[in-house]
Write an enzyme that holds these catalytic residues in place. Structure first.
Site, PDB file in Angstrom:
ATOM      1  N   ARG A   1       0.840  -1.216   0.000  1.00  0.00           N
ATOM      2  CA  ARG A   1       0.000   0.000   0.000  1.00  0.00           C
ATOM      3  C   ARG A   1       0.869   1.259   0.000  1.00  0.00           C
ATOM      4  O   ARG A   1       0.675   2.174  -0.796  1.00  0.00           O
ATOM      5  CB  ARG A   1      -0.923   0.003   1.239  1.00  0.00           C
ATOM      6  CG  ARG A   1      -2.097  -0.949   1.131  1.00  0.00           C
ATOM      7  CD  ARG A   1      -2.896  -0.988   2.427  1.00  0.00           C
ATOM      8  NE  ARG A   1      -2.156  -1.672   3.483  1.00  0.00           N
ATOM      9  CZ  ARG A   1      -2.230  -2.974   3.741  1.00  0.00           C
ATOM     10  NH1 ARG A   1      -3.033  -3.736   3.034  1.00  0.00           N
ATOM     11  NH2 ARG A   1      -1.516  -3.530   4.703  1.00  0.00           N
TER      12      ARG A   1
ATOM     13  N   PRO B   1       8.151   6.967  12.302  1.00  0.00           N
ATOM     14  CA  PRO B   1       6.949   6.126  12.299  1.00  0.00           C
ATOM     15  C   PRO B   1       5.777   6.789  11.605  1.00  0.00           C
ATOM     16  O   PRO B   1       4.781   6.122  11.309  1.00  0.00           O
ATOM     17  CB  PRO B   1       6.641   5.935  13.790  1.00  0.00           C
ATOM     18  CG  PRO B   1       7.262   7.087  14.479  1.00  0.00           C
ATOM     19  CD  PRO B   1       8.465   7.467  13.642  1.00  0.00           C
ATOM     20  N   ASN B   2       5.898   8.099  11.342  1.00  0.00           N
ATOM     21  CA  ASN B   2       4.816   8.771  10.617  1.00  0.00           C
ATOM     22  C   ASN B   2       5.394   9.944   9.829  1.00  0.00           C
ATOM     23  O   ASN B   2       6.033  10.818  10.412  1.00  0.00           O
ATOM     24  CB  ASN B   2       3.740   9.261  11.596  1.00  0.00           C
ATOM     25  CG  ASN B   2       2.411   9.435  10.904  1.00  0.00           C
ATOM     26  OD1 ASN B   2       2.354  10.032   9.836  1.00  0.00           O
ATOM     27  ND2 ASN B   2       1.364   8.894  11.503  1.00  0.00           N
TER      28      ASN B   2
ATOM     29  N   HIS C   1      -7.029   2.421  12.695  1.00  0.00           N
ATOM     30  CA  HIS C   1      -6.411   2.097  11.405  1.00  0.00           C
ATOM     31  C   HIS C   1      -7.254   1.100  10.613  1.00  0.00           C
ATOM     32  O   HIS C   1      -8.121   0.421  11.163  1.00  0.00           O
ATOM     33  CB  HIS C   1      -5.018   1.490  11.613  1.00  0.00           C
ATOM     34  CG  HIS C   1      -3.961   2.502  11.932  1.00  0.00           C
ATOM     35  ND1 HIS C   1      -3.750   2.967  13.204  1.00  0.00           N
ATOM     36  CD2 HIS C   1      -3.061   3.149  11.139  1.00  0.00           C
ATOM     37  CE1 HIS C   1      -2.765   3.857  13.199  1.00  0.00           C
ATOM     38  NE2 HIS C   1      -2.325   3.983  11.953  1.00  0.00           N
ATOM     39  N   HIS C   2      -6.890   0.982   9.345  1.00  0.00           N
ATOM     40  CA  HIS C   2      -7.454  -0.029   8.441  1.00  0.00           C
ATOM     41  C   HIS C   2      -7.166  -1.429   8.986  1.00  0.00           C
ATOM     42  O   HIS C   2      -6.141  -1.641   9.661  1.00  0.00           O
ATOM     43  CB  HIS C   2      -6.844   0.138   7.038  1.00  0.00           C
ATOM     44  CG  HIS C   2      -5.352  -0.044   7.007  1.00  0.00           C
ATOM     45  ND1 HIS C   2      -4.751  -1.240   6.713  1.00  0.00           N
ATOM     46  CD2 HIS C   2      -4.331   0.825   7.280  1.00  0.00           C
ATOM     47  CE1 HIS C   2      -3.439  -1.112   6.779  1.00  0.00           C
ATOM     48  NE2 HIS C   2      -3.159   0.148   7.129  1.00  0.00           N
TER      49      HIS C   2
ATOM     50  N   LYS D   1      -3.669  -3.606   8.757  1.00  0.00           N
ATOM     51  CA  LYS D   1      -2.419  -3.181   9.396  1.00  0.00           C
ATOM     52  C   LYS D   1      -1.805  -4.361  10.151  1.00  0.00           C
ATOM     53  O   LYS D   1      -2.499  -5.079  10.881  1.00  0.00           O
ATOM     54  CB  LYS D   1      -2.687  -2.004  10.351  1.00  0.00           C
ATOM     55  CG  LYS D   1      -1.439  -1.503  11.044  1.00  0.00           C
ATOM     56  CD  LYS D   1      -1.639  -0.121  11.645  1.00  0.00           C
ATOM     57  CE  LYS D   1      -0.414   0.326  12.460  1.00  0.00           C
ATOM     58  NZ  LYS D   1       0.840   0.332  11.672  1.00  0.00           N
TER      59      LYS D   1
HETATM   60  N1  LIG Z   1       6.047   5.996   8.585  1.00  0.00           N
HETATM   61  C1  LIG Z   1       4.859   6.228   8.011  1.00  0.00           C
HETATM   62  O1  LIG Z   1       4.490   7.390   7.731  1.00  0.00           O
HETATM   63  C2  LIG Z   1       3.986   5.065   7.670  1.00  0.00           C
HETATM   64  C3  LIG Z   1       4.387   3.812   8.027  1.00  0.00           C
HETATM   65  N2  LIG Z   1       3.655   2.728   7.646  1.00  0.00           N
HETATM   66  C4  LIG Z   1       4.254   1.441   7.956  1.00  0.00           C
HETATM   67  O2  LIG Z   1       4.792   0.897   6.750  1.00  0.00           O
HETATM   68  C5  LIG Z   1       4.782  -0.525   6.803  1.00  0.00           C
HETATM   69  C6  LIG Z   1       4.103  -1.075   5.565  1.00  0.00           C
HETATM   70  O3  LIG Z   1       2.735  -0.710   5.553  1.00  0.00           O
HETATM   71  P1  LIG Z   1       1.810  -1.059   4.288  1.00  0.00           P
HETATM   72  O4  LIG Z   1       2.374  -0.486   3.046  1.00  0.00           O
HETATM   73  O5  LIG Z   1       0.431  -0.699   4.695  1.00  0.00           O
HETATM   74  O6  LIG Z   1       1.966  -2.655   4.237  1.00  0.00           O
HETATM   75  P2  LIG Z   1       1.708  -3.649   3.004  1.00  0.00           P
HETATM   76  O7  LIG Z   1       1.515  -4.995   3.598  1.00  0.00           O
HETATM   77  O8  LIG Z   1       0.645  -3.097   2.098  1.00  0.00           O
HETATM   78  O9  LIG Z   1       3.084  -3.605   2.174  1.00  0.00           O
HETATM   79  C7  LIG Z   1       4.264  -4.194   2.589  1.00  0.00           C
HETATM   80  C8  LIG Z   1       4.975  -4.698   1.335  1.00  0.00           C
HETATM   81  O10 LIG Z   1       6.292  -5.093   1.701  1.00  0.00           O
HETATM   82  C9  LIG Z   1       6.599  -6.269   0.988  1.00  0.00           C
HETATM   83  N3  LIG Z   1       7.727  -6.941   1.641  1.00  0.00           N
HETATM   84  C10 LIG Z   1       7.719  -7.744   2.740  1.00  0.00           C
HETATM   85  N4  LIG Z   1       8.966  -8.159   3.026  1.00  0.00           N
HETATM   86  C11 LIG Z   1       9.787  -7.583   2.106  1.00  0.00           C
HETATM   87  C12 LIG Z   1      11.189  -7.603   1.876  1.00  0.00           C
HETATM   88  N5  LIG Z   1      12.019  -8.324   2.663  1.00  0.00           N
HETATM   89  N6  LIG Z   1      11.698  -6.883   0.852  1.00  0.00           N
HETATM   90  C13 LIG Z   1      10.888  -6.172   0.038  1.00  0.00           C
HETATM   91  N7  LIG Z   1       9.534  -6.116   0.196  1.00  0.00           N
HETATM   92  C14 LIG Z   1       9.002  -6.812   1.223  1.00  0.00           C
HETATM   93  C15 LIG Z   1       5.304  -7.052   0.996  1.00  0.00           C
HETATM   94  O11 LIG Z   1       5.287  -8.074  -0.003  1.00  0.00           O
HETATM   95  C16 LIG Z   1       4.304  -5.938   0.716  1.00  0.00           C
HETATM   96  O12 LIG Z   1       4.119  -5.726  -0.664  1.00  0.00           O
HETATM   97  C17 LIG Z   1       4.099  -0.873   8.133  1.00  0.00           C
HETATM   98  O13 LIG Z   1       5.094  -1.089   9.121  1.00  0.00           O
HETATM   99  C18 LIG Z   1       3.304   0.390   8.459  1.00  0.00           C
HETATM  100  O14 LIG Z   1       3.053   0.540   9.835  1.00  0.00           O
HETATM  101  C19 LIG Z   1       2.495   2.859   6.944  1.00  0.00           C
HETATM  102  C20 LIG Z   1       2.028   4.079   6.609  1.00  0.00           C
HETATM  103  C21 LIG Z   1       2.730   5.299   6.943  1.00  0.00           C
HETATM  104  O1  LIG Z   2       0.165   0.851   8.951  1.00  0.00           O
HETATM  105  C1  LIG Z   2      -0.249   2.020   8.713  1.00  0.00           C
HETATM  106  O2  LIG Z   2      -1.170   2.242   7.918  1.00  0.00           O
HETATM  107  C2  LIG Z   2       0.388   3.147   9.400  1.00  0.00           C
HETATM  108  N1  LIG Z   2       1.437   2.914  10.148  1.00  0.00           N
HETATM  109  C3  LIG Z   2       2.204   3.870  10.869  1.00  0.00           C
HETATM  110  C4  LIG Z   2       2.148   3.588  12.344  1.00  0.00           C
HETATM  111  O3  LIG Z   2       2.117   2.415  12.753  1.00  0.00           O
HETATM  112  O4  LIG Z   2       2.164   4.538  13.125  1.00  0.00           O
HETATM  113  C5  LIG Z   2       1.873   5.285  10.497  1.00  0.00           C
HETATM  114  C6  LIG Z   2       0.431   5.529  10.196  1.00  0.00           C
HETATM  115  O5  LIG Z   2      -0.276   5.465  11.393  1.00  0.00           O
HETATM  116  C7  LIG Z   2      -0.101   4.514   9.190  1.00  0.00           C
END
Ligand SMILES: NC(=O)C1=CN([C@@H]2O[C@H](COP(=O)(O)OP(=O)(O)OC[C@H]3O[C@@H](n4cnc5c(N)ncnc54)[C@H](O)[C@@H]3O)[C@@H](O)[C@H]2O)C=CC1
Ligand SMILES: O=C(O)C1=N[C@H](C(=O)O)C[C@H](O)C1
Length: 252
Positions: A16, A108-109, A137-138, A141
């Site tokens: 995503r 983290p964000n 969250h969705h 997650k």
């Molecule tokens: N810092 C921020 O602003 C935000 C952080 N997040 C965090 O980002 C992370 C991912 O969230 P989403 O995209 O929603 O998850 P998601 O599950 O949609 O995407 C994760 C992707 O990583 C891939 N993946 C897994 N292991 C891998 C590897 N070793 N090498 C390459 N690709 C690999 C998966 O196949 C998948 O396509 C979570 O930890 C979430 O909490 C999410 C939104 C905002």
């Molecule tokens: O998994 C998410 O979607 C998000 N992950 C981050 C978190 O764990 O704080 C940032 C945001 O909340 C979206």
């Protein structure tokens, strides 16, 4: 003559967040998307493609190995993946100590509003006897509570401790485990997972006859992109570990 574009790789490119980052990098005139790395791919592909910066939005179980690989190959990293505690951060610092000049920006964000929510919550913390966090969250997650909620709780707890605040008033006896949420640095954190949500958080402060609610809503993953691109552009000139997007912003 056109200036050369910064070559960028994305780990988790079909996820995503990763897919949104790939689109944002493609749309940026000063950046070039040179590698889209997914689970099962050999990360050597990003080195072979000449990436100078890698962005990681994968999974807490995968992110450490990706960071280790990038630092070992002199590639700067922007990390959005959650699941970092002090022990993990120390490991990253140790790897960086052996790679002078390499930068890691970890947040983290990356949404500006979420960063401000944490700053405002930290400022409010000393004035109120009670505080609780609700993150929403969705349902796909992977982790709970969110990285944002954990960081917010730790910052609030530190501000309360610095102000000499004691424990929060709470005379409840719980009949069911979890009824009062999880405790992060003594702050109760409640995690909601609901279809239709993206990423939201409320910080509730309670005092005599008043409540202050600080709420942030990411309604779309585009909310994270300005912060991610800011970090991509900045990480090469920030050797070592930079924790939090606020370090790249002028918040004075
Ligand atoms: N810092 C921020 O602003 C935000 C952080 N997040 C965090 O980002 C992370 C991912 O969230 P989403 O995209 O929603 O998850 P998601 O599950 O949609 O995407 C994760 C992707 O990583 C891939 N993946 C897994 N292991 C891998 C590897 N070793 N090498 C390459 N690709 C690999 C998966 O196949 C998948 O396509 C979570 O930890 C979430 O909490 C999410 C939104 C905002
Ligand atoms: O998994 C998410 O979607 C998000 N992950 C981050 C978190 O764990 O704080 C940032 C945001 O909340 C979206």
């Amino acid at each position: 003559m056109t200036a050369s574009r910064l070559p960028v790789a994305v780990f988790g490119a079909r996820g995503r967040m990763g897919a949104t980052v790939c689109a944002a990098v493609r749309a940026a005139p000063d950046l070039e998307l040179v590698a889209e790395v997914e689970a099962g791919d050999d990360p050597q592909m990003l080195v072979d493609a000449g990436a100078r910066v890698a962005v990681d939005f994968t999974h807490p179980d995968a992110v450490m190995e990706n960071i280790r690989f990038c630092i070992g190959h002199g590639v700067h990293v922007v990390v959005g993946t959650t699941g970092f505690d002090d022990a993990r951060l120390d490991v990253v610092r140790r790897w960086l100590a052996d790679a002078p000049g390499v930068g890691v920006v970890l947040a983290p964000n990356f949404a500006l509003g979420a960063v401000l929510m944490m700053v405002f919550a930290e400022k409010a913390a000393k004035y109120f006897p009670s505080v609780e966090i609700i993150e929403l969250h969705h349902p796909r997650k992977a982790d709970a509570p969110s990285g944002t909620a954990q960081l917010t709780a730790r910052r609030i707890a530190a501000a309360r401790a610095a102000a000499g605040r004691g424990p929060m008033p709470d005379a409840t006896t719980t009949a069911l485990d979890g009824a009062r949420g999880a405790r992060v640095a003594e702050v109760p954190v409640h995690a909601v997972r609901l279809s239709g949500l993206v990423a939201h958080q409320e910080v509730l402060f309670g005092g005599d006859g008043e409540i202050l609610t600080i709420r942030h809503d990411s309604l779309d993953r585009s909310s994270f992109m300005p912060g991610v691109l800011l970090a991509v552009r900045a990480v090469g000139s920030r050797p070592g570990l930079t924790l939090g997007l606020e370090n790249l912003l002028d918040l004075d």
